[in-house]
Design a protein around this motif. Structure first.
Motif, PDB file in Angstrom:
ATOM      1  N   ALA A   1      -8.482  11.205  21.685  1.00  0.00           N
ATOM      2  CA  ALA A   1      -7.503  11.495  20.632  1.00  0.00           C
ATOM      3  C   ALA A   1      -6.471  10.386  20.520  1.00  0.00           C
ATOM      4  CB  ALA A   1      -6.820  12.834  20.908  1.00  0.00           C
ATOM      5  N   THR A   2      -6.030   9.853  21.657  1.00  0.00           N
ATOM      6  CA  THR A   2      -5.054   8.760  21.647  1.00  0.00           C
ATOM      7  C   THR A   2      -5.672   7.504  21.055  1.00  0.00           C
ATOM      8  OG1 THR A   2      -4.004   9.658  23.634  1.00  0.00           O
ATOM      9  CG2 THR A   2      -3.505   7.366  23.073  1.00  0.00           C
ATOM     10  N   LEU A   3      -6.902   7.205  21.447  1.00  0.00           N
ATOM     11  CA  LEU A   3      -7.582   6.012  20.924  1.00  0.00           C
ATOM     12  C   LEU A   3      -7.787   6.128  19.413  1.00  0.00           C
ATOM     13  CD1 LEU A   3      -8.745   3.350  21.960  1.00  0.00           C
ATOM     14  CD2 LEU A   3     -10.949   4.494  22.205  1.00  0.00           C
ATOM     15  N   GLU A   4      -8.127   7.308  18.937  1.00  0.00           N
ATOM     16  CA  GLU A   4      -8.316   7.510  17.506  1.00  0.00           C
ATOM     17  C   GLU A   4      -7.000   7.313  16.763  1.00  0.00           C
ATOM     18  OE1 GLU A   4     -10.451   7.804  14.191  1.00  0.00           O
ATOM     19  OE2 GLU A   4     -11.307   7.869  16.223  1.00  0.00           O
ATOM     20  N   ALA A   5      -5.910   7.804  17.335  1.00  0.00           N
ATOM     21  CA  ALA A   5      -4.594   7.606  16.713  1.00  0.00           C
ATOM     22  C   ALA A   5      -4.228   6.125  16.680  1.00  0.00           C
ATOM     23  CB  ALA A   5      -3.535   8.399  17.472  1.00  0.00           C
ATOM     24  N   MET A   6      -4.589   5.381  17.718  1.00  0.00           N
ATOM     25  CA  MET A   6      -4.316   3.946  17.745  1.00  0.00           C
ATOM     26  C   MET A   6      -5.106   3.219  16.664  1.00  0.00           C
ATOM     27  SD  MET A   6      -4.192   3.280  21.874  1.00  0.00           S
ATOM     28  CE  MET A   6      -3.906   1.510  21.704  1.00  0.00           C
ATOM     29  N   LYS A   7      -6.362   3.612  16.482  1.00  0.00           N
ATOM     30  CA  LYS A   7      -7.179   2.992  15.430  1.00  0.00           C
ATOM     31  C   LYS A   7      -6.567   3.249  14.057  1.00  0.00           C
ATOM     32  CE  LYS A   7     -11.647   3.556  15.707  1.00  0.00           C
ATOM     33  NZ  LYS A   7     -12.933   4.275  15.891  1.00  0.00           N
ATOM     34  N   GLU A   8      -6.097   4.464  13.847  1.00  0.00           N
ATOM     35  CA  GLU A   8      -5.479   4.811  12.567  1.00  0.00           C
ATOM     36  C   GLU A   8      -4.203   4.012  12.341  1.00  0.00           C
ATOM     37  OE1 GLU A   8      -3.832   6.459   9.158  1.00  0.00           O
ATOM     38  OE2 GLU A   8      -5.918   6.451   9.850  1.00  0.00           O
ATOM     39  N   LEU A   9      -3.359   3.904  13.358  1.00  0.00           N
ATOM     40  CA  LEU A   9      -2.122   3.132  13.226  1.00  0.00           C
ATOM     41  C   LEU A   9      -2.420   1.659  12.970  1.00  0.00           C
ATOM     42  CD1 LEU A   9       0.075   4.652  16.085  1.00  0.00           C
ATOM     43  CD2 LEU A   9       0.509   4.800  13.632  1.00  0.00           C
ATOM     44  N   ASN A  10      -3.409   1.144  13.661  1.00  0.00           N
ATOM     45  CA  ASN A  10      -3.747  -0.274  13.506  1.00  0.00           C
ATOM     46  C   ASN A  10      -4.181  -0.595  12.080  1.00  0.00           C
ATOM     47  OD1 ASN A  10      -4.115  -2.830  15.088  1.00  0.00           O
ATOM     48  ND2 ASN A  10      -6.167  -2.655  14.232  1.00  0.00           N
ATOM     49  N   GLN A  11      -4.795   0.376  11.417  1.00  0.00           N
ATOM     50  CA  GLN A  11      -5.265   0.171  10.051  1.00  0.00           C
ATOM     51  C   GLN A  11      -4.171   0.406   9.012  1.00  0.00           C
ATOM     52  OE1 GLN A  11      -8.523   2.924   9.735  1.00  0.00           O
ATOM     53  NE2 GLN A  11      -9.965   1.591  10.804  1.00  0.00           N
ATOM     54  N   SER A  12      -3.216   1.282   9.334  1.00  0.00           N
ATOM     55  CA  SER A  12      -2.319   1.769   8.287  1.00  0.00           C
ATOM     56  C   SER A  12      -0.925   1.147   8.282  1.00  0.00           C
ATOM     57  CB  SER A  12      -2.164   3.295   8.407  1.00  0.00           C
ATOM     58  OG  SER A  12      -1.549   3.642   9.636  1.00  0.00           O
ATOM     59  N   ARG A  13      -0.532   0.456   9.347  1.00  0.00           N
ATOM     60  CA  ARG A  13       0.840  -0.028   9.427  1.00  0.00           C
ATOM     61  C   ARG A  13       0.940  -1.513   9.081  1.00  0.00           C
ATOM     62  NH1 ARG A  13       1.393   4.642   9.167  1.00  0.00           N
ATOM     63  NH2 ARG A  13       2.609   6.007  10.548  1.00  0.00           N
ATOM     64  N   ASN A  14       1.862  -1.844   8.188  1.00  0.00           N
ATOM     65  CA  ASN A  14       2.072  -3.243   7.793  1.00  0.00           C
ATOM     66  C   ASN A  14       2.415  -4.123   8.991  1.00  0.00           C
ATOM     67  OD1 ASN A  14       1.698  -3.055   4.945  1.00  0.00           O
ATOM     68  ND2 ASN A  14       3.684  -2.070   4.766  1.00  0.00           N
ATOM     69  N   ALA A  15       3.135  -3.559   9.955  1.00  0.00           N
ATOM     70  CA  ALA A  15       3.590  -4.354  11.093  1.00  0.00           C
ATOM     71  C   ALA A  15       2.441  -4.945  11.889  1.00  0.00           C
ATOM     72  CB  ALA A  15       4.466  -3.497  12.012  1.00  0.00           C
ATOM     73  N   PHE A  16       1.252  -4.340  11.820  1.00  0.00           N
ATOM     74  CA  PHE A  16       0.112  -4.821  12.589  1.00  0.00           C
ATOM     75  C   PHE A  16      -0.828  -5.685  11.755  1.00  0.00           C
ATOM     76  CE2 PHE A  16       0.654  -0.398  14.564  1.00  0.00           C
ATOM     77  CZ  PHE A  16       1.706  -0.836  15.341  1.00  0.00           C
ATOM     78  N   SER A  17      -0.486  -5.944  10.503  1.00  0.00           N
ATOM     79  CA  SER A  17      -1.426  -6.562   9.577  1.00  0.00           C
ATOM     80  C   SER A  17      -1.530  -8.075   9.714  1.00  0.00           C
ATOM     81  CB  SER A  17      -1.006  -6.240   8.136  1.00  0.00           C
ATOM     82  OG  SER A  17       0.208  -6.904   7.819  1.00  0.00           O
ATOM     83  N   HIS A  18      -0.573  -8.692  10.415  1.00  0.00           N
ATOM     84  CA  HIS A  18      -0.472 -10.145  10.524  1.00  0.00           C
ATOM     85  C   HIS A  18      -0.115 -10.804   9.195  1.00  0.00           C
ATOM     86  CE1 HIS A  18      -1.348 -11.153  14.698  1.00  0.00           C
ATOM     87  NE2 HIS A  18      -2.049 -10.034  14.690  1.00  0.00           N
ATOM     88  N   SER A  19       0.231  -9.998   8.204  1.00  0.00           N
ATOM     89  CA  SER A  19       0.849 -10.571   7.012  1.00  0.00           C
ATOM     90  C   SER A  19       2.268 -10.967   7.384  1.00  0.00           C
ATOM     91  CB  SER A  19       0.884  -9.538   5.880  1.00  0.00           C
ATOM     92  OG  SER A  19      -0.416  -9.129   5.543  1.00  0.00           O
TER      93      SER A  19
END
Length: 348
Positions: free
Chosen positions: A171-189
Motif C-alpha cells: 500500500a505504501t509503495l502504491e501511494a509512492m508511485k501515485e505521488l511520483n506521477q501526480s506531483r509537480n515537485a517530482f517532475s524535474h520540470s
C-alpha cells in the motif's frame, strides 16, 4: 495518505486515537476505569464530546511532524537524512529548497531500490519477465519504483518476504508511485520562480512527511562500509546514519550464522546493508568515495551507465557534493555477473 478525522468514523485516524490515549495516561497516571469498565479515552471523547475530540488534532499533527523530522534527520540512512536536513535547515532560496525536496524523495527510492536489488542478489532467486536485467540500471525514478514492486512480488512468490517489503508494504509503495506521477515537485520540470517553487513544495510536503512516517522501518537498517574484522563475529565498519558527515566507525557484533551467510561481502571496498537480521552487499548500487586525505567518506548512489566496451562506466551521484563520479564497470564485475546470473544471463 494524509491524516484526517471523520466525524462518523472513530477508526479514521488510529495514530491520533493512540496519541489521545497516551495523553490521558500521562496526565492521569493510569488507565480510564469506570467500575471495572476500561474504555479508550479517545473513544469516550469521540462519542461524548466530538468538539473536544477534534480540538487537539492540530497539536497532535504538529508534534507528530516534529518527531518524524527528528527521526529522519538523525536515524535514517545518510542520503535521505542529509537531503531532508538541508531541506529543513540549509537552503538559500525556495528554488534550492525544492531541489533538496526532490533529492530527498529520490534518495528514499534509491535506498529502497538498492536494498531490493541487494537482497535479490543475495537470495540468488531466479527472476523472470517482466523484470529485465537492464532495468536494474535505469536512471528513471518511476522505473526504480516498478523494480522494487517487481522484485518484492517475485521474492514473495518464492516464499521469501523481503526486507524491503517489511519497510515499504504494498500500500505504501502504491501511494509512492501515485505521488511520483501526480506531483509537480517530482517532475524535474524547472520551477519558473520562487513563488512557483513554494507552491510546488506546499503541494507535496505533507504527502512526503507521511511517506517518511510510513517508512519508519528505515531507521532500523544500517548502511555501512566494511573496514576489517576484530574477530569472527565482530565487524569494524564506517556507519552512514543521520545527516552529519562526521566519520563514525564502530564495531558491529554479528551472529555466527550471519558470518557464514554473508562472509563473501566481508572485504575491503564493500558497502553493506544490515536489515531484518540479514547482511547484503550493496554494490554496485551504492559505493563510496574518500577525500584525498581519507578524513571524509562520501556515499555514492548509482545514477546511470556510460560508455561502450572496453570503457564502460557507472556514474554515481556523490551525496553532499554537487558532483558526479564515475567508476569502471569492471570494478563491479563480480556483483554485475551475479545479477546477470539470476536473470539467466551469462557473464560479461
Amino acid at each position: 495518505m494524509r491524516l484526517q478525522l471523520d466525524p462518523n468514523n472513530y477508526e479514521a485516524c488510529p495514530p491520533y486515537n493512540e496519541w489521545l490515549d497516551e495523553q490521558y495516561s500521562e496526565q492521569s497516571g493510569g488507565t480510564l476505569d469506570i467500575l471495572g469498565y476500561q474504555p479508550r479515552p479517545s473513544f469516550v471523547l469521540f462519542t461524548m464530546s466530538p468538539d473536544t475530540y477534534e480540538a487537539t488534532f492540530s497539536d497532535f499533527t504538529q508534534q507528530r511532524e516534529e518527531g518524524i523530522k527528528e527521526t529522519v534527520c538523525n536515524q535514517f540512512p545518510s542520503p535521505i537524512a542529509y537531503y531532508f536536513y538541508r531541506f529543513e535547515n540549509g537552503y538559500e532560496s525556495d528554488l534550492q529548497r525544492l531541489h533538496l525536496l526532490r533529492d530527498t524523495w529520490e534518495s528514499v527510492i534509491d535506498i529502497l531500490h538498492a536494498l531490493a536489488v541487494a537482497e535479490c542478489r543475495h537470495r540468488n532467486v531466479q527472476i523472470v519477465d517482466p523484470l529485465k536485467f537492464k532495468d536494474l540500471f535505469t536512471d528513471s525514478v518511476a522505473k526504480r519504483l516498478e523494480n522494487i514492486e517487481g522484485i518484492t512480488t517475485q521474492l514473495s512468490a518464492a516464499g521469501i518476504l523481503p526486507a524491503v517489503a517489511k519497510i515499504s508494504p504494498a500500500a505504501t509503495l502504491e501511494a509512492m508511485k501515485e505521488l511520483n506521477q501526480s506531483r509537480n515537485a517530482f517532475s524535474h520540470s524547472a520551477a519558473q520562480s520562487e513563488a512557483q517553487a513554494r507552491s510546488w513544495i506546499s503541494e507535496c510536503y505533507v504527502d512526503i512527511v507521511e511517506v517518511l512516517a510510513e517508512l519508519d522501518g528505515l531507521e532500523d537498517i544500517q548502511i555501512v562500509r566494511y573496514l576489517s574484522q576484530v574477530d569472527g563475529t565482530t565487524l569494524r565498519c564506517e556507519i552512514f546514519r543521520g545527516h552529519s558527515s562526521t566519520r563514525t566507525i564502530q564495531n558491529i557484533k554479528i551472529s555466527h550464522q550471519q558470518m557464514l551467510d554473508s562472509a563473501k561481502y566481508f572485504q575491503q571496498g564493500q558497502m553493506l546493508v544490515i536489515a531484518d537480521g540479514l547482511i547484503f552487499g550493496l554494490r554496485p548500487m551504492v559505493y563510496f568515495r574518500e577525500d584525498g586525505v581519507g578524513h571524509t567518506t562520501r556515499l555514492c548512489i548509482f545514477r546511470k551507465t556510460r560508455g561502450e566496451e572496453p570503457n564502460r562506466r557507472l556514474e554515481y551521484e556523490v551525496i553532499g557534493e554537487a558532483t558526479r563520479h564515475e567508476e569502471s564497470r569492471k570494478s563491479f564485475a563480480t556483483e554485475i555477473n551475479e545479477l546477470r546470473g539470476i536473470f539467466g544471463l551469462g557473464a560479461e
